[in-house]
Write an enzyme that holds these catalytic residues in place. Structure first.
Site, mmCIF file in Angstrom:
data_model
loop_
_atom_site.group_PDB
_atom_site.id
_atom_site.type_symbol
_atom_site.label_atom_id
_atom_site.label_comp_id
_atom_site.label_asym_id
_atom_site.label_seq_id
_atom_site.Cartn_x
_atom_site.Cartn_y
_atom_site.Cartn_z
ATOM 1 N N THR A 1 0.773 -1.234 0.155
ATOM 2 C CA THR A 1 0.227 -0.112 0.166
ATOM 3 C C THR A 1 0.686 1.408 -0.191
ATOM 4 O O THR A 1 1.899 1.282 0.542
ATOM 5 C CB THR A 1 -0.735 0.043 1.358
ATOM 6 O OG1 THR A 1 -1.433 -1.461 1.372
ATOM 7 C CG2 THR A 1 -1.849 1.083 1.235
ATOM 8 N N GLU B 1 -0.580 -5.727 5.970
ATOM 9 C CA GLU B 1 0.756 -5.452 5.482
ATOM 10 C C GLU B 1 1.507 -6.742 6.069
ATOM 11 O O GLU B 1 2.264 -7.347 5.558
ATOM 12 C CB GLU B 1 1.121 -4.228 5.666
ATOM 13 C CG GLU B 1 0.518 -3.263 4.218
ATOM 14 C CD GLU B 1 0.945 -1.830 4.457
ATOM 15 O OE1 GLU B 1 0.582 -0.999 3.750
ATOM 16 O OE2 GLU B 1 1.647 -1.417 5.678
ATOM 17 N N GLY C 1 2.330 1.985 8.536
ATOM 18 C CA GLY C 1 1.028 2.006 9.199
ATOM 19 C C GLY C 1 0.611 3.645 8.736
ATOM 20 O O GLY C 1 -0.485 3.799 9.382
ATOM 21 N N THR D 1 4.631 5.201 -3.536
ATOM 22 C CA THR D 1 5.679 4.285 -4.044
ATOM 23 C C THR D 1 5.439 2.990 -4.634
ATOM 24 O O THR D 1 5.591 2.585 -5.699
ATOM 25 C CB THR D 1 7.054 4.298 -3.290
ATOM 26 O OG1 THR D 1 7.213 5.330 -2.640
ATOM 27 C CG2 THR D 1 8.227 3.668 -4.245
ATOM 28 N N ASP E 1 6.485 -3.493 -0.888
ATOM 29 C CA ASP E 1 5.615 -2.604 0.132
ATOM 30 C C ASP E 1 6.830 -1.557 0.665
ATOM 31 O O ASP E 1 7.859 -1.617 0.446
ATOM 32 C CB ASP E 1 5.285 -3.315 1.558
ATOM 33 C CG ASP E 1 3.886 -2.748 1.924
ATOM 34 O OD1 ASP E 1 3.346 -1.481 1.746
ATOM 35 O OD2 ASP E 1 3.307 -3.535 2.628
#
Length: 236
Positions: free
Chosen positions: A33, A112, A104, A36, A90
């Site tokens: 998420t 995640e 977070g 980037t 991620d």
């Protein structure tokens, strides 16, 4: 300056592309998420369209990742349908020299952590502004908590020396609600001396689902920076 020539945006695209290049055909990919990682998802989609990548299945870590993956033509699956994840990509809000992370900022850290921890290889994509000597120095630690428990959890966190605040919505009245229907408490610590211990201690507070400390999970950290107006990507 147009968006195409904004060096920071170009640098984020380059980091995303560098991560997407590491994905191989026939693999199951955890899709993270954030801004980037969104570029990584886009470039995985581009590689699928070109026929450069075949037989890929994605596992999204958030509603945002799911929508993006569908938009870019990445076939999706779920954790109950697969027995492993080959690689996860991620972002992170902070990365220390030991490759420990705080995540977070987008309130998706629980999903995640499930996906990133299962992956054989977890690739973190960040810009150099996310690198810190010690975790917690620039970013608050997010803690996902079930709604009925937020007050006692905040009191328990205060006893640990943290300053907790309930994350409130932007363009929404009231608190932020996660994809799981929970709340997020953002905690300021003067210093996090032992991230591994703190991760366990906070997760043991009844009512806490998961916190944003990712200790010993990252394998590869790809760092983007802008030097003399040029985007560069290096491996940490």
């Amino acid at each position: 300056m147009s968006a195409e020539t904004d060096p920071v945006k170009v640098m984020k695209q380059e980091v995303g592309k560098a991560a997407a290049q590491r994905v191989q055909s026939g693999t199951i990919v955890g899709l993270g998420t954030g801004s980037t990682t969104a570029y990584a998802i886009q470039y995985i989609g581009d590689r699928i369209k070109k026929g450069d990548l075949k037989d890929i299945k994605g596992i999204p870590t958030s509603f945002q990742a799911e929508v993006l993956a569908k938009e870019h033509g990445i076939p999706l699956t779920s954790l109950d349908a697969v027995d492993h994840i080959d690689v996860a990509i991620d972002g992170a809000d902070e990365v220390d020299p030991q490759k420990n992370l705080i995540k977070g900022g987008g309130a998706a850290h629980t999903r995640e952590k499930v996906v990133d921890s299962l992956a054989d290889q977890f690739i973190v994509v960040v810009d150099s502004g996310k690198l810190v000597e010690r975790l917690g120095s620039t970013f608050k630690l997010p803690v996902e908590v079930i709604p009925m428990a937020y007050a006692p959890v905040m009191r328990a966190i205060e006893k640990l020396g943290g300053k907790p605040e309930l994350r409130m919505g932007v363009k929404k009245a009231g608190p932020v609600v996660t994809d799981q229907g929970n709340m997020v408490i953002d905690v300021t610590f003067d210093s996090i001396d032992n991230p591994g211990e703190l991760e366990k201690t906070i997760n043991n507070i009844p009512g806490v689902l998961e916190n944003g400390l990712f200790v010993g999970v990252a394998n590869v950290v790809l760092v983007g920076e802008v030097k003399d107006g040029q985007p560069l990507v290096r491996e940490m």
